[in-house]
Design a protein around this motif. Sequence first.
Motif, mmCIF file in Angstrom:
data_model
loop_
_atom_site.group_PDB
_atom_site.id
_atom_site.type_symbol
_atom_site.label_atom_id
_atom_site.label_comp_id
_atom_site.label_asym_id
_atom_site.label_seq_id
_atom_site.Cartn_x
_atom_site.Cartn_y
_atom_site.Cartn_z
ATOM 1 N N ALA A 200 -45.148 -30.826 -4.433
ATOM 2 C CA ALA A 200 -45.018 -29.515 -3.811
ATOM 3 C C ALA A 200 -43.535 -29.263 -3.569
ATOM 4 O O ALA A 200 -42.692 -29.719 -4.339
ATOM 5 N N ILE A 201 -43.211 -28.545 -2.509
ATOM 6 C CA ILE A 201 -41.811 -28.372 -2.107
ATOM 7 C C ILE A 201 -41.665 -28.853 -0.667
ATOM 8 O O ILE A 201 -41.149 -29.923 -0.418
ATOM 9 N N ASP A 202 -42.166 -28.080 0.282
ATOM 10 C CA ASP A 202 -42.149 -28.481 1.686
ATOM 11 C C ASP A 202 -43.578 -28.422 2.225
ATOM 12 O O ASP A 202 -43.962 -27.442 2.880
ATOM 13 N N PRO A 203 -44.389 -29.448 1.965
ATOM 14 C CA PRO A 203 -45.810 -29.373 2.310
ATOM 15 C C PRO A 203 -46.145 -29.589 3.773
ATOM 16 O O PRO A 203 -47.300 -29.426 4.174
ATOM 17 N N GLY A 204 -45.158 -29.968 4.598
ATOM 18 C CA GLY A 204 -45.424 -30.111 6.026
ATOM 19 C C GLY A 204 -46.507 -31.124 6.319
ATOM 20 O O GLY A 204 -46.490 -32.245 5.816
ATOM 21 N N PRO A 205 -47.527 -30.755 7.138
ATOM 22 C CA PRO A 205 -48.548 -31.718 7.521
ATOM 23 C C PRO A 205 -49.407 -32.194 6.349
ATOM 24 O O PRO A 205 -50.104 -33.196 6.469
ATOM 25 N N LEU A 206 -49.368 -31.501 5.210
ATOM 26 C CA LEU A 206 -50.142 -31.920 4.042
ATOM 27 C C LEU A 206 -49.388 -32.930 3.180
ATOM 28 O O LEU A 206 -49.901 -33.369 2.151
ATOM 29 N N THR A 207 -48.173 -33.297 3.598
ATOM 30 C CA THR A 207 -47.404 -34.284 2.850
ATOM 31 C C THR A 207 -48.239 -35.541 2.616
ATOM 32 O O THR A 207 -48.852 -36.074 3.534
ATOM 33 N N GLY A 208 -48.274 -35.987 1.381
ATOM 34 C CA GLY A 208 -49.056 -37.161 1.025
ATOM 35 C C GLY A 208 -49.028 -37.357 -0.475
ATOM 36 O O GLY A 208 -48.254 -36.697 -1.186
ATOM 37 N N PRO A 209 -49.868 -38.231 -1.006
ATOM 38 C CA PRO A 209 -49.849 -38.516 -2.445
ATOM 39 C C PRO A 209 -50.205 -37.321 -3.310
ATOM 40 O O PRO A 209 -49.867 -37.306 -4.498
ATOM 41 N N TYR A 210 -50.865 -36.307 -2.731
ATOM 42 C CA TYR A 210 -51.166 -35.097 -3.490
ATOM 43 C C TYR A 210 -50.330 -33.916 -3.023
ATOM 44 O O TYR A 210 -50.661 -32.763 -3.298
ATOM 45 N N ALA A 211 -49.232 -34.217 -2.355
ATOM 46 C CA ALA A 211 -48.288 -33.167 -1.951
ATOM 47 C C ALA A 211 -46.953 -33.816 -1.601
ATOM 48 O O ALA A 211 -46.531 -33.816 -0.443
ATOM 49 N N PHE A 212 -46.280 -34.372 -2.625
ATOM 50 C CA PHE A 212 -44.959 -34.944 -2.392
ATOM 51 C C PHE A 212 -43.941 -33.823 -2.203
ATOM 52 O O PHE A 212 -43.896 -32.868 -2.987
ATOM 53 N N PRO A 213 -43.089 -33.915 -1.183
ATOM 54 C CA PRO A 213 -42.018 -32.927 -1.017
ATOM 55 C C PRO A 213 -40.920 -33.146 -2.049
ATOM 56 O O PRO A 213 -40.712 -34.262 -2.535
ATOM 57 N N ARG A 214 -40.229 -32.076 -2.385
ATOM 58 C CA ARG A 214 -39.104 -32.149 -3.321
ATOM 59 C C ARG A 214 -37.942 -31.333 -2.786
ATOM 60 O O ARG A 214 -38.117 -30.431 -1.963
ATOM 61 N N VAL A 215 -36.750 -31.635 -3.297
ATOM 62 C CA VAL A 215 -35.530 -30.935 -2.897
ATOM 63 C C VAL A 215 -35.042 -30.086 -4.065
ATOM 64 O O VAL A 215 -34.823 -30.607 -5.171
ATOM 65 N N HIS A 216 -34.895 -28.799 -3.834
ATOM 66 C CA HIS A 216 -34.363 -27.920 -4.874
ATOM 67 C C HIS A 216 -32.915 -28.285 -5.173
ATOM 68 O O HIS A 216 -32.097 -28.467 -4.260
ATOM 69 N N VAL A 217 -32.601 -28.433 -6.457
ATOM 70 C CA VAL A 217 -31.227 -28.689 -6.886
ATOM 71 C C VAL A 217 -30.810 -27.553 -7.811
ATOM 72 O O VAL A 217 -31.472 -27.290 -8.814
ATOM 73 N N GLY A 218 -29.722 -26.882 -7.456
ATOM 74 C CA GLY A 218 -29.285 -25.729 -8.215
ATOM 75 C C GLY A 218 -27.838 -25.801 -8.648
ATOM 76 O O GLY A 218 -27.155 -26.818 -8.474
ATOM 77 N N GLN A 219 -27.361 -24.705 -9.186
ATOM 78 C CA GLN A 219 -26.003 -24.636 -9.728
ATOM 79 C C GLN A 219 -24.946 -24.864 -8.652
ATOM 80 O O GLN A 219 -23.868 -25.385 -8.937
ATOM 81 N N ASN A 220 -25.242 -24.482 -7.421
ATOM 82 C CA ASN A 220 -24.250 -24.606 -6.354
ATOM 83 C C ASN A 220 -24.221 -25.982 -5.710
ATOM 84 O O ASN A 220 -23.435 -26.222 -4.784
ATOM 85 N N ASP A 221 -25.057 -26.883 -6.173
ATOM 86 C CA ASP A 221 -25.114 -28.210 -5.561
ATOM 87 C C ASP A 221 -24.044 -29.121 -6.152
ATOM 88 O O ASP A 221 -24.238 -29.784 -7.172
ATOM 89 N N THR A 222 -22.909 -29.128 -5.493
ATOM 90 C CA THR A 222 -21.798 -30.007 -5.844
ATOM 91 C C THR A 222 -22.067 -31.397 -5.266
ATOM 92 O O THR A 222 -23.077 -31.630 -4.599
ATOM 93 N N SER A 223 -21.135 -32.313 -5.473
ATOM 94 C CA SER A 223 -21.286 -33.673 -4.956
ATOM 95 C C SER A 223 -21.496 -33.680 -3.447
ATOM 96 O O SER A 223 -22.340 -34.429 -2.932
#
Length: 244
Positions: A200-223
């Motif tokens: 998922a992205i930000d699943p909150g209380p549903l976080t688990g094996p069927y809702a892993f959170p992820r971090v958006h990475v875009g063009q503006n993401d420098t070191s």
Amino acid sequence: MAAPDPTRRSSVPWVAMYHSVTEDRADDPYRVTVTPERLDRQLAWLDRRGLRGVSMTELLAAPTSRGLVGLTFDDGYADFLTHALPVLRRHGCTATLYVLPGRLGGDNAWDPLGPRKPLLTADGIRQAAAEGVEIGSHGLTHLDLTRADDPTLKAETAGSRDALADLLGTPPAGFCYPYGTIDRRAVDAVRDAGYTYACAIDPGPLTGPYAFPRVHVGQNDTSARLFLKYRLHPLRRRRVEAAR
């Protein structure tokens, strides 16, 4: 390789969410595009810190996620083969590509703004799989599953898994929720369809094996921005426990 058992993981791994990789990002209202040069710098940042980008199945099968970062690419854009894959190869990375078997060879018609971006054909998806890319389902047609009726929800989850099994000869292990929107009904449908895990992205209380959170990475993401996202990740995410 043994099938991963994400229900045994005690902490939430760091998973980066990408979409399109191309030189042309003049019109990018949803911030879904990074250039190959920026992707190269971001993967070099991982290299310098002793981190390796891997597919979700490889990440979840590892005894520990220490030293590993999940790399995921949503929507199955055709530019994955031409622009993302060469950069991944150069850095020795693997990745998971979430595709839409109901839109093979189509475009991102779900986006009301911005340019039309072509999606991979069936042959393109097979080529990516042959190159060692994990293929997962992003649903059939990129619908918000929380708004789908029961038959549509089944088609988008179980139906897309069957379609990819026909296309690739084996069913996909992973699912990725379009738009990142989820509710308990959608999570249950994905689990019941036979997937091993889902992102998922930000699943909150549903976080688990069927809702892993992820971090958006875009063009503006420098070191510097990547460093902050990586360091703050454990503070923002709940522990992943077995689904109930």
